[in-house]
Design an enzyme around this catalytic site. Structure first.
Site, mmCIF file in Angstrom:
data_model
loop_
_atom_site.group_PDB
_atom_site.id
_atom_site.type_symbol
_atom_site.label_atom_id
_atom_site.label_comp_id
_atom_site.label_asym_id
_atom_site.label_seq_id
_atom_site.Cartn_x
_atom_site.Cartn_y
_atom_site.Cartn_z
ATOM 1 C CG ASP A 299 -2.044 0.959 1.158
ATOM 2 O OD1 ASP A 299 -1.915 1.958 0.435
ATOM 3 O OD2 ASP A 299 -3.069 0.718 1.819
ATOM 4 C CG HIS A 395 -7.598 0.652 -5.805
ATOM 5 N ND1 HIS A 395 -8.641 1.474 -5.440
ATOM 6 C CD2 HIS A 395 -6.513 1.076 -5.086
ATOM 7 C CE1 HIS A 395 -8.218 2.347 -4.538
ATOM 8 N NE2 HIS A 395 -6.936 2.144 -4.314
#
Length: 487
Positions: A299, A395
């Protein structure tokens, strides 16, 4: 000019980046740290009686110095038992005894173990500076423990009370980030720890300006965020007059700061909401790497880097020529979102399906189009069937700056886990914090794009939200927000 009715903040000489604080601004209440510093420099290798004598001398010196400080201190509280040892002093006086005996044991003349230097560990010794161009807690690496807390000013509190509060908060932040005790009524929670890369960051919410009569100074960028399809917002856990971000690489150091900030608020402000988060501890992996979130995905792979030529332009308000008010020079805007991850649903997906949702390999963060984590994603690459290798709703594809008119934000989140719901569902996810010079061009642009078809949206839920103006760092002799509150 500063309000003469407000208490003066102490303003020690600011050291250079990465340096320990200068002692040129040391006050009487800070003199015990000189004893601790001397004790930390005891040479390793001394043994037997000589080591015991050195350790006892160090404890005696620290105790005597602390007693002098206590007599000069304005605080009515008596010094703690055991010689009044304070946070960092314990490390300095450990020396030969390793604190197994403690100050009382050493003074009683117990035999000491062979002396060894007891420096802070690599984690404990990390230190961020308070008096800097941009507030701390923005460009530093992810920290192992974090607390986010919003306050509302108390009824009847206005600009004067807010200024006094920010002055207190700034002094507390300066002291704690330097590894010192709080100025008054320190809880001793972190007395035996170093700074541990502690950062404390302050911001103002939209409602703050009406509460303080400063509506004309409110930035246009603080206009409320629009509604998004994934929003299920709890208003009680959203927004706020004031916002504080606390991060550290030690949980007790972070909690110590949270408690000190809350106590400093006194009758001027009350906690509106508070959230706790965590990240991987530095050094827990074989080499530094991009953090993973609770979905197991890397992330932050495409986060802007401080070395990028346009980093400051994207993340910070310029010192001049900006549409923002002058007090926001060198500041930034923080969007804060509590994003719940629907982990039970996510974990039912196969590994391949999870990677299709994100558009990256779970193992190493590389794009599905190939290469390594840092290899540029090939958005046009197709498989043998002619299908896009990186799905159109992945995403990672949707959030790319080149798919959003160059919009970018510096993401600096914490994971959270707040227990298990009665039905067994984990209340866990991401305390999303992102920084940008313009939230409309940064967060809002990207989130609107995600609203139109992000594959990840069915596995997450935005449960709270806030937008805060975070002014530039305080110069020596200033407190955070002084250029707004004393304009």
């Amino acid at each position: 000019m500063p309000d003469p009715s407000l208490p003066d903040a102490r303003t020690p000489e600011s050291p250079g980046p990465g340096a320990r604080p200068s002692t040129s601004g040391t006050t009487k209440s800070e003199k015990p740290r000189a004893g601790a510093a001397k004790a930390r420099t005891l040479k390793a290798g001394a043994a037997g009686a000589g080591a015991g004598k050195a350790a006892r001398a160090s404890v005696d010196e620290a105790t005597t110095s602390d007693a002098r400080s206590a007599s000069a201190s304005p605080s009515p509280s008596p010094p703690p038992s055991g010689g009044g040892l304070t946070r960092r002093k314990l490390l300095g006086t450990a020396g030969a005894t390793g604190l197994v005996l403690g100050a009382a044991g050493a003074a009683a003349g117990y035999a000491a173990a062979p002396a060894q230097a007891t420096p802070l560990s690599s984690i404990g010794s990390g230190q961020a500076m308070f008096h800097v161009k941009h507030q701390p807690g923005i460009t530093q690496g992810l920290q192992a423990r974090g607390h986010l807390v919003a306050f509302d000013l108390a009824a009847g509190a206005g600009r004067k009370e807010a200024a006094a509060l920010l002055r207190r908060w700034s002094e507390t932040a300066r002291r704690l980030m330097a590894g010192e005790a709080a100025a008054h009524d320190d809880t001793d929670v972190a007395r035996d720890a170093g700074p541990s890369s502690l950062t404390i960051t302050f911001g103002f919410g939209n409602s703050f300006f009406a509460r303080t009569g400063l509506e004309k100074q409110r930035p246009v960028a603080l206009d409320p965020l629009p509604d998004f399809s994934s929003d299920h917002l709890d208003k009680a856990r959203s927004n706020g007059d004031l916002w504080v971000q606390i991060g550290a690489d030690d949980a007790l150091v972070a909690f110590h700061a949270l408690r000190a900030i809350q106590k400093d608020a006194g009758s001027a402000a009350k906690v509106r909401w508070q959230m706790n988060g965590f990240n991987r501890t530095p050094g827990a992996t074989a080499h530094p790497m991009t953090a993973r979130n609770l979905m197991g995905q890397m992330d932050g792979t495409r986060n802007p880097r401080t070395t990028d030529s346009d980093f400051d332009e994207r993340i910070f308000v310029p010192a001049s020529g900006a549409k923002d008010p002058a007090w926001m020079a060198n500041g930034s805007y923080a969007v804060v979102r509590r994003i719940r991850m629907l982990l039970d649903d996510w974990e039912k997906l196969s590994l391949a399906a999870q990677e299709q949702v994100i558009g990256r390999r779970k193992a190493d963060g590389a794009a599905l189009s190939g290469g390594t984590e840092t290899t540029e994603m090939d958005l046009e690459k197709t498989d043998a069937n002619g299908d896009l290798v990186v799905p159109i709703n992945a995403h990672a594809r949707i959030t790319r700056p080149d798919q959003n008119g160059g919009a970018a934000m510096l993401r600096r989140p914490f994971s959270y886990h707040d227990g298990i719901d009665p039905d067994g569902t984990p209340d866990a996810g991401l305390l999303f914090v992102c920084w940008q010079a313009d939230p409309l061009r940064g967060f809002v642009t990207v989130q609107r794009k995600l609203d139109r078809g992000d594959a990840l949206s069915r596995y997450i839920r935005h449960e709270s939200s806030g937008l805060f103006a975070v002014p530039g760092g305080a110069a020596e002799g200033e407190y955070v927000g002084q250029r707004l509150l004393e304009a």
